[in-house]
Write a protein that holds these residues in place. Structure first.
Motif, PDB file in Angstrom:
ATOM      1  N   GLU A  84       5.857  -7.093  -7.434  1.00 18.99           N
ATOM      2  CA  GLU A  84       6.563  -6.053  -8.222  1.00 18.99           C
ATOM      3  C   GLU A  84       6.293  -4.564  -7.972  1.00 18.99           C
ATOM      4  N   ASN A  85       4.999  -4.463  -7.707  1.00 14.33           N
ATOM      5  CA  ASN A  85       4.533  -3.041  -7.294  1.00 14.33           C
ATOM      6  C   ASN A  85       4.915  -2.631  -5.812  1.00 14.33           C
ATOM      7  N   ALA A  86       5.403  -3.451  -4.897  1.00 15.05           N
ATOM      8  CA  ALA A  86       5.516  -3.111  -3.698  1.00 15.05           C
ATOM      9  C   ALA A  86       7.110  -2.756  -3.463  1.00 15.05           C
ATOM     10  N   GLU A  87       7.194  -1.501  -2.702  1.00 13.57           N
ATOM     11  CA  GLU A  87       8.721  -1.092  -2.216  1.00 13.57           C
ATOM     12  C   GLU A  87       9.044  -1.884  -1.008  1.00 13.57           C
ATOM     13  N   LEU A  88       8.263  -2.197  -0.167  1.00 16.46           N
ATOM     14  CA  LEU A  88       8.528  -2.965   0.964  1.00 16.46           C
ATOM     15  C   LEU A  88       7.333  -3.938   1.015  1.00 16.46           C
ATOM     16  N   ILE A  89       7.780  -5.105   1.524  1.00 15.58           N
ATOM     17  CA  ILE A  89       6.742  -6.322   1.734  1.00 15.58           C
ATOM     18  C   ILE A  89       6.842  -6.928   3.174  1.00 15.58           C
ATOM     19  N   ALA A 137      11.659   3.119   0.235  1.00 13.49           N
ATOM     20  CA  ALA A 137      12.781   2.206  -0.456  1.00 13.49           C
ATOM     21  C   ALA A 137      13.709   2.474   0.331  1.00 13.49           C
ATOM     22  N   ALA A 138      14.065   3.529   0.976  1.00 11.55           N
ATOM     23  CA  ALA A 138      15.334   3.843   1.939  1.00 11.55           C
ATOM     24  C   ALA A 138      15.183   3.121   3.067  1.00 11.55           C
ATOM     25  N   LEU A 139      13.992   3.128   3.725  1.00  9.34           N
ATOM     26  CA  LEU A 139      13.671   2.192   5.137  1.00  9.34           C
ATOM     27  C   LEU A 139      14.271   0.665   4.534  1.00  9.34           C
ATOM     28  N   ALA A 140      13.774   0.151   3.650  1.00 12.51           N
ATOM     29  CA  ALA A 140      14.010  -1.226   3.057  1.00 12.51           C
ATOM     30  C   ALA A 140      15.415  -1.342   2.980  1.00 12.51           C
ATOM     31  N   LEU A 201      15.208   6.428  13.339  1.00 11.54           N
ATOM     32  CA  LEU A 201      16.030   6.350  12.040  1.00 11.54           C
ATOM     33  C   LEU A 201      15.850   7.664  11.177  1.00 11.54           C
ATOM     34  N   THR A 202      14.795   7.839  11.017  1.00 11.07           N
ATOM     35  CA  THR A 202      14.486   9.016   9.993  1.00 11.07           C
ATOM     36  C   THR A 202      14.543  10.520  10.937  1.00 11.07           C
ATOM     37  N   SER A 203      14.966  10.642  12.008  1.00  9.90           N
ATOM     38  CA  SER A 203      15.077  11.663  12.652  1.00  9.90           C
ATOM     39  C   SER A 203      16.460  12.402  12.146  1.00  9.90           C
TER      40      SER A 203
END
Length: 205
Positions: A84-89, A137-140, A201-203
């Motif tokens: 629950e506490n993870a934004e990416l697993i 979260a955006a990457l996920a 991706l974040t560039s």
């Protein structure tokens, strides 16, 4: 504000998931995350309070922050609260990814195997996606949007002879030192691919 967090998951939490957590954190830092998210790891069948295995400790000995990390690490069993506490697993195998979903079905969209995450991020790069927010979260979300667009890699001849099928798994390898070494190499390679794709991706667009 709750800090961003990434959770690595394997079976026993003494080999694959601690290394995934450590290397993934290194790759995000290299990719431009000025303040990297917090990283944790757990095992779906962990006994608890067991140290990182010797092979993995020796392969990373001397790496920045690893010795302290490995010394402090003790295995822990995966809980619904962890998920629950993870934004990416990032799981080692599809079975462990499934165990995460059983605990929290709503986590499916943010749960990937490490090899799958690398392939999905690379596919997003190939599609020309740029300017993704430097947020977990955006990457996920970006990786999840690529699902169904990629195929798992085909195993090599020796792996096929052993019955391995095409998948995105990094299986347990405590049966031999040589297999253990190969698992480390797979984790290292996948985490590097993932980090390189995220940097692109974040560039800026």
């Amino acid at each position: 504000m709750v800090p961003e967090s990434v959770l690595a998951v394997c079976a026993a939490n003494v080999c694959r998931s601690p290394v995934i957590a450590y290397l993934a954190s290194c790759r995000l830092r290299s990719a431009g995350f000025v303040t990297p998210p917090s990283f944790a790891s757990a095992g779906v069948s962990a006994r608890g309070n067991v140290a990182v295995c010797h092979t993995m400790r020796s392969r990373l000995a001397g790496s920045t922050g690893w010795d302290a990390f490995a010394t402090e690490h003790r295995s822990a069993r995966l809980t619904a609260s962890d998920v629950e506490n993870a934004e990416l697993i990032l799981a080692a195998t599809a079975d462990e990814r499934g165990a995460v979903a059983l605990l929290r079905p709503d986590a499916r969209t943010r749960t990937f195997t490490l090899l799958e995450a690398a392939a999905l991020a690379e596919h997003a790069v190939d599609r020309g996606i740029r300017g993704v927010a430097v947020e977990i979260a955006a990457l996920a979300d970006t990786m999840n949007a690529q699902r169904g667009r990629i195929e798992p890699p085909q195993p090599g001849r020796w792996q096929r002879l052993q019955g391995k099928r095409a998948d995105f798994d990094i299986p347990d390898a405590h049966t031999s030192r040589a297999r253990h070494e190969r698992v480390f190499d797979e984790i290292d390679s996948a985490s590097r691919r993932w980090g390189a794709a995220i940097a692109t991706l974040t560039s800026p667009r």
